[in-house]
Design a protein around this motif. Structure first.
Motif, PDB file in Angstrom:
ATOM      1  N   LYS A 106       0.814  -1.141   0.021  1.00  0.00           N
ATOM      2  CA  LYS A 106      -0.088  -0.097   0.101  1.00  0.00           C
ATOM      3  C   LYS A 106       0.861   1.242  -0.127  1.00  0.00           C
ATOM      4  N   GLU A 107       2.238   1.150  -0.323  1.00  0.00           N
ATOM      5  CA  GLU A 107       3.128   2.254  -0.197  1.00  0.00           C
ATOM      6  C   GLU A 107       2.426   3.441  -1.018  1.00  0.00           C
ATOM      7  N   PHE A 108       2.500   4.726  -0.525  1.00  0.00           N
ATOM      8  CA  PHE A 108       2.319   5.652  -1.605  1.00  0.00           C
ATOM      9  C   PHE A 108       3.676   6.227  -2.165  1.00  0.00           C
ATOM     10  N   VAL A 109       3.634   6.225  -3.458  1.00  0.00           N
ATOM     11  CA  VAL A 109       5.056   6.269  -4.080  1.00  0.00           C
ATOM     12  C   VAL A 109       5.090   7.722  -5.179  1.00  0.00           C
ATOM     13  N   VAL A 110       6.216   8.215  -5.181  1.00  0.00           N
ATOM     14  CA  VAL A 110       6.445   9.106  -6.273  1.00  0.00           C
ATOM     15  C   VAL A 110       7.590   8.843  -7.191  1.00  0.00           C
ATOM     16  N   GLY A 111       7.770   9.613  -8.083  1.00  0.00           N
ATOM     17  CA  GLY A 111       8.823   9.457  -9.157  1.00  0.00           C
ATOM     18  C   GLY A 111       8.367   8.676 -10.422  1.00  0.00           C
ATOM     19  N   TYR A 112       9.281   8.980 -11.408  1.00  0.00           N
ATOM     20  CA  TYR A 112       9.212   8.371 -12.960  1.00  0.00           C
ATOM     21  C   TYR A 112       7.722   8.293 -13.274  1.00  0.00           C
ATOM     22  N   GLY A 113       7.167   9.362 -13.144  1.00  0.00           N
ATOM     23  CA  GLY A 113       5.857   9.921 -13.703  1.00  0.00           C
ATOM     24  C   GLY A 113       5.048  10.013 -12.492  1.00  0.00           C
ATOM     25  N   LEU A 114       5.371   9.448 -11.449  1.00  0.00           N
ATOM     26  CA  LEU A 114       4.014   9.448 -10.308  1.00  0.00           C
ATOM     27  C   LEU A 114       4.467  10.592  -9.416  1.00  0.00           C
ATOM     28  N   ASP A 115       3.084  11.279  -8.957  1.00  0.00           N
ATOM     29  CA  ASP A 115       3.312  12.488  -8.304  1.00  0.00           C
ATOM     30  C   ASP A 115       2.727  12.505  -6.921  1.00  0.00           C
ATOM     31  N   TYR A 116       2.979  13.364  -6.168  1.00  0.00           N
ATOM     32  CA  TYR A 116       2.290  13.944  -4.846  1.00  0.00           C
ATOM     33  C   TYR A 116       1.797  15.416  -5.338  1.00  0.00           C
ATOM     34  N   ASP A 117       0.546  15.622  -5.267  1.00  0.00           N
ATOM     35  CA  ASP A 117       0.235  16.870  -5.643  1.00  0.00           C
ATOM     36  C   ASP A 117       0.829  17.781  -6.633  1.00  0.00           C
ATOM     37  N   GLY A 118       1.142  16.780  -7.694  1.00  0.00           N
ATOM     38  CA  GLY A 118       1.766  17.424  -9.069  1.00  0.00           C
ATOM     39  C   GLY A 118       3.215  17.455  -9.006  1.00  0.00           C
ATOM     40  N   LEU A 119       3.795  17.122  -7.879  1.00  0.00           N
ATOM     41  CA  LEU A 119       5.227  17.387  -7.949  1.00  0.00           C
ATOM     42  C   LEU A 119       5.804  15.787  -7.747  1.00  0.00           C
ATOM     43  N   GLY A 120       7.133  15.763  -8.316  1.00  0.00           N
ATOM     44  CA  GLY A 120       8.038  14.645  -8.045  1.00  0.00           C
ATOM     45  C   GLY A 120       7.979  13.648  -9.288  1.00  0.00           C
ATOM     46  N   ARG A 121       7.203  13.983 -10.220  1.00  0.00           N
ATOM     47  CA  ARG A 121       7.161  13.117 -11.582  1.00  0.00           C
ATOM     48  C   ARG A 121       8.429  13.093 -12.219  1.00  0.00           C
ATOM     49  N   ASN A 122       9.365  14.032 -12.156  1.00  0.00           N
ATOM     50  CA  ASN A 122      10.569  14.131 -12.795  1.00  0.00           C
ATOM     51  C   ASN A 122      11.668  13.215 -12.072  1.00  0.00           C
ATOM     52  N   LEU A 123      11.478  12.894 -11.027  1.00  0.00           N
ATOM     53  CA  LEU A 123      12.313  11.902 -10.436  1.00  0.00           C
ATOM     54  C   LEU A 123      12.629  10.564 -11.474  1.00  0.00           C
ATOM     55  N   ALA A 124      13.817  10.377 -11.478  1.00  0.00           N
ATOM     56  CA  ALA A 124      14.174   9.013 -12.297  1.00  0.00           C
ATOM     57  C   ALA A 124      13.786   7.697 -11.443  1.00  0.00           C
ATOM     58  N   ASP A 125      13.913   7.855 -10.117  1.00  0.00           N
ATOM     59  CA  ASP A 125      13.763   6.599  -9.442  1.00  0.00           C
ATOM     60  C   ASP A 125      12.287   6.677  -9.109  1.00  0.00           C
ATOM     61  N   ILE A 126      11.585   5.546  -8.290  1.00  0.00           N
ATOM     62  CA  ILE A 126      10.478   5.812  -7.553  1.00  0.00           C
ATOM     63  C   ILE A 126      10.829   5.661  -5.933  1.00  0.00           C
ATOM     64  N   TYR A 127      10.156   6.607  -5.236  1.00  0.00           N
ATOM     65  CA  TYR A 127      10.339   6.527  -3.890  1.00  0.00           C
ATOM     66  C   TYR A 127       9.113   6.147  -3.067  1.00  0.00           C
ATOM     67  N   GLN A 128       9.095   5.620  -1.970  1.00  0.00           N
ATOM     68  CA  GLN A 128       8.106   5.480  -1.027  1.00  0.00           C
ATOM     69  C   GLN A 128       8.060   6.442   0.082  1.00  0.00           C
ATOM     70  N   CYS A 129       7.103   6.829   0.551  1.00  0.00           N
ATOM     71  CA  CYS A 129       6.622   7.597   1.435  1.00  0.00           C
ATOM     72  C   CYS A 129       7.265   7.233   2.677  1.00  0.00           C
ATOM     73  N   ALA A 130       8.212   7.762   3.450  1.00  0.00           N
ATOM     74  CA  ALA A 130       9.183   7.497   4.677  1.00  0.00           C
ATOM     75  C   ALA A 130       8.158   7.426   5.886  1.00  0.00           C
ATOM     76  N   PRO A 131       8.542   6.364   6.665  1.00  0.00           N
ATOM     77  CA  PRO A 131       7.769   6.307   7.890  1.00  0.00           C
ATOM     78  C   PRO A 131       7.926   7.401   8.614  1.00  0.00           C
ATOM     79  N   GLU A 132       6.512   7.852   9.307  1.00  0.00           N
ATOM     80  CA  GLU A 132       6.871   9.097  10.417  1.00  0.00           C
ATOM     81  C   GLU A 132       7.642   8.638  11.466  1.00  0.00           C
ATOM     82  N   GLN A 133       8.726   9.887  11.784  1.00  0.00           N
ATOM     83  CA  GLN A 133       9.495   9.667  12.739  1.00  0.00           C
ATOM     84  C   GLN A 133       9.083  10.292  14.209  1.00  0.00           C
TER      85      GLN A 133
END
Length: 180
Positions: free
Chosen positions: A153-180
């Motif tokens: 269920k990870e929320f992911v960004v990068g490689y076309g995927l976005d968070y509120d329109g941002l992050g699509r330009n990242l070459a890798d895919i990133y998952q939302c970091a656990p809250e600290q």
């Protein structure tokens, strides 16, 4: 980068550009073998699929065409109502269609798009997705041809995927970091 900040969230590296490239090559080869005697139409679901579709289509070595539809079903990290924003623009009657998705999570957008394409009297519909979240699916699909990566269920960004329109330009895919 092992970690990025997109908007107000921190994301950790999840799938590298090299892993994506390797898997996209394999998927393109599978499509070429499966559709070797046909001329499929690739329909990309914008905006998220644009990077994946561009890389995938370069790995397909058979005659093919492409077009796009644009759907919207997210606001931030939450699901919203599906809205068709832009149609296909070509006659698909009797054509083999390969629907290209960035991520299939609930399956609501995919179900909506498949039903819309069926009304256009296509010959067949296959689905090719970069990411699939099986535990989130609300529908069953028997026409999934290829999936790059199954994730939770990870929320992911990068490689076309976005968070509120941002992050699509990242070459890798990133998952939302656990809250600290």
């Amino acid at each position: 980068m092992k970690q990025v900040i997109v908007g107000d969230l921190t994301f950790d590296l999840f799938i590298s550009a090299n892993q994506i490239k390797e898997r996209t090559t394999e998927m393109g080869q599978k499509i070429s073998e499966t559709y070797g005697d046909k001329k499929p139409v690739f329909i990309g679901v914008l905006n998220g699929c644009f990077m994946f579709m561009a890389d995938l289509i370069r790995e397909v070595d058979i005659p093919c065409e492409l077009s796009f539809v644009k759907l919207s079903s997210y606001q931030g990290t939450a699901y919203g109502q599906i809205n068709e924003l832009l149609g296909v623009g070509i006659d698909l009657t009797g054509r083999d269609v390969i629907l290209v998705e960035d991520v299939i999570d609930s399956g609501n957008s995919l179900k909506y798009t498949i039903e819309a394409l069926e009304k256009l009297k296509v010959k067949s519909i296959a689905v090719c997705a970069l990411l699939l979240k099986p535990s989130c699916l609300l529908h069953t699909f028997d026409n999934i041809l290829a999936v790059g990566f199954e994730i939770e269920k990870e929320f992911v960004v990068g490689y076309g995927l976005d968070y509120d329109g941002l992050g699509r330009n990242l070459a890798d895919i990133y998952q939302c970091a656990p809250e600290q």
